[in-house]
Design a protein around this motif. Structure first.
Motif: not given
Length: 457
Positions: A292-293, A295-296, A300, A303, A307, A401, A406, A409, A413
């Motif tokens: 998830f690096k 996307l974080n 954040r 992400s 999750q 995801l 990213a 994903a 969202h």
């Protein structure tokens, strides 16, 4: 702080994680919560007459730490301002526990409060089988409220009936990875934490405010990340009160399903417990390349939301399609529980809680792909169509995801999350007219008489 419109997603999101100075009992700030009483006394072990006094002393120590954190901030992350006082109060309670394993576990946690966790403490805690669990320290609150931990103490006792439900489900753990492989050939199940079903009987500090948590994930919620020694403490009595007091009424007013459902029925105590257990499993569904690096770094909040969506979706599919028949449950009841819980989480508001935003995304996806229909404010559907919709979303999550993409994903969202209000506008408007429900703990069993005759908790 003035009341907020808990469904003003864009405005609320700008303040997410920045409520560290908020002192009110209710969060998000509002005067319209509907309290649901839950007396914790029946879950309390009948011990020495000094036990309530000792619990009251632990409450006093934690409440003082909470007030100090609000007034002065937290000087050292995840450490109390005066840890020796809380550690001493914790040891006093621990000394009144009859079981050696319980005393030892509480003593180890008191050492951790005073000096910090070590791998040796965490490893020993994982191996202890507790009847009564005591926890105190800087424990995570709601991510959208404050990203730090805040002073909290709780005590719970093992729930033998609900733990038996967990143990029966775990007998079928070998069936889960093949099922995931049928959803997507690349899916794996990682190492799972231990899971303890319990009855909460004491809460103080941040955890005694609103809304209430139904579980804590230790030691991660205490700031120890990536520990191989971890355990979930699930409060079955708190969750049951929320299902009966919030999810059930929302389902009655806002859901039309192909099978009549009464969430007051005792079988939903089992389904609720397994729903939380399977959600935990869902957090550990991954692909070899899952990270998830990116996307974080990009978003954040998105992400964390996604999750939670993945944990919900994979978890409820495991419950409905792997465990239900083996445990004499019906997929229809599982889906009714799941949709009712979606409504409860969304009812807390948008832009405040990643898990609430995630439940919104799931309902929106199910509506947009036709697994649910809207009829005025009501959601209408059959459990088979919902399961099919969840399988679809599971595969999307695997390809977006869990693949570490990213951009895709983030698009998921945006298109299905609260940033797109159209699919659920009527439902959200109906929820806005209802106060959010929250459990109010009755803890008269920890009240002691002071020298001047006044009662103190």
């Amino acid at each position: 702080m003035p009341d907020t419109d808990r469904f003003d997603y864009a405005d609320n999101l700008t303040r997410a994680g920045r409520y560290r100075d908020h002192r009110g009992a209710f969060w998000p700030p509002t005067a319209s919560y509907r309290p649901i009483g839950l007396d914790l006394a029946p879950a309390t072990p009948q011990l020495d007459a000094d036990f309530p006094t000792a619990l009251a002393g632990l409450r006093t120590a934690i409440e003082a730490e909470w007030a100090g954190a609000k007034e002065h901030g937290i000087a050292v992350p995840r450490r109390l301002a005066d840890p020796a006082v809380t550690a001493a109060a914790l040891r006093r309670v621990a000394g009144l526990l009859p079981a050696e394993a319980d005393r030892r576990a509480a003593s180890l946690r008191a050492d951790a409060v005073e000096h910090g966790y070590t791998d040796e403490i965490l490893k020993e805690l994982t191996g202890l089988v507790e009847e009564v669990t005591l926890v105190a320290g800087q424990v995570s609150t709601w991510y959208g409220k404050d990203i730090r931990g805040l002073p909290t103490a709780f005590a719970c006792r093992r729930d033998d009936q609900r733990q038996a439900d967990v143990d029966r489900a775990l007998e079928f753990l070998p069936d889960v990875p093949p099922y995931l492989g049928r959803l997507h050939a690349d899916l794996r199940l990682g190492d799972l934490p231990a899971f303890g079903a319990a009855q909460l009987f004491f809460m103080a500090g941040e955890g005694d405010l609103h809304p209430k948590h139904i579980a804590y994930f230790l030691p991660e919620d205490e700031g120890v990340k990536y520990s191989p020694f971890k355990k979930t403490y699930y409060f079955a009595n708190v969750h049951r009160a929320l299902v009966r007091g919030v999810s059930g009424p929302l389902a009655a007013d806002l859901l039309t399903l192909d099978t009549p459902v009464d969430l007051d029925d005792e079988r939903f105590a089992t389904i609720g417990t397994l729903g939380v257990l399977s959600h935990e499993f869902g957090h550990f569904v991954q692909r070899p390349a899952t990270s998830f690096k990116e996307l974080n770094a990009a978003d954040r909040w998105a992400s964390v939301v996604l999750q939670e969506v993945a944990a919900d979706v994979f978890g409820i599919l495991i419950l409905a399609e792997v465990w239900a028949e083996r445990l004499a449950l019906t997929p229809a009841d599982v889906i009714a529980y799941y949709l009712a819980e979606c409504l409860r989480y969304v009812s807390r508001g948008l832009g405040h809680f990643p898990d609430s935003d995630g439940m919104y995304l799931q309902l929106s996806y199910l509506v947009q792909v036709g697994a649910l229909e809207t009829d005025g404010v009501r959601l209408v559907g059959g459990h088979s169509a919902v399961v099919a919709g969840l399988r679809s979303l599971a595969r999307v999550l695997a390809d977006f995801l869990l693949a570490g993409d990213a951009e895709l994903a983030g698009r998921l969202h945006h298109d299905y999350g609260p940033a797109n209000p159209a699919p659920l506008r009527a439902l959200v408007d109906a929820l806005r007219r209802r106060p959010a429900g929250s459990v109010e703990y009755g803890q008269s069993h920890t009240t002691i008489a002071t020298a001047d005759g006044e009662n103190q908790q």
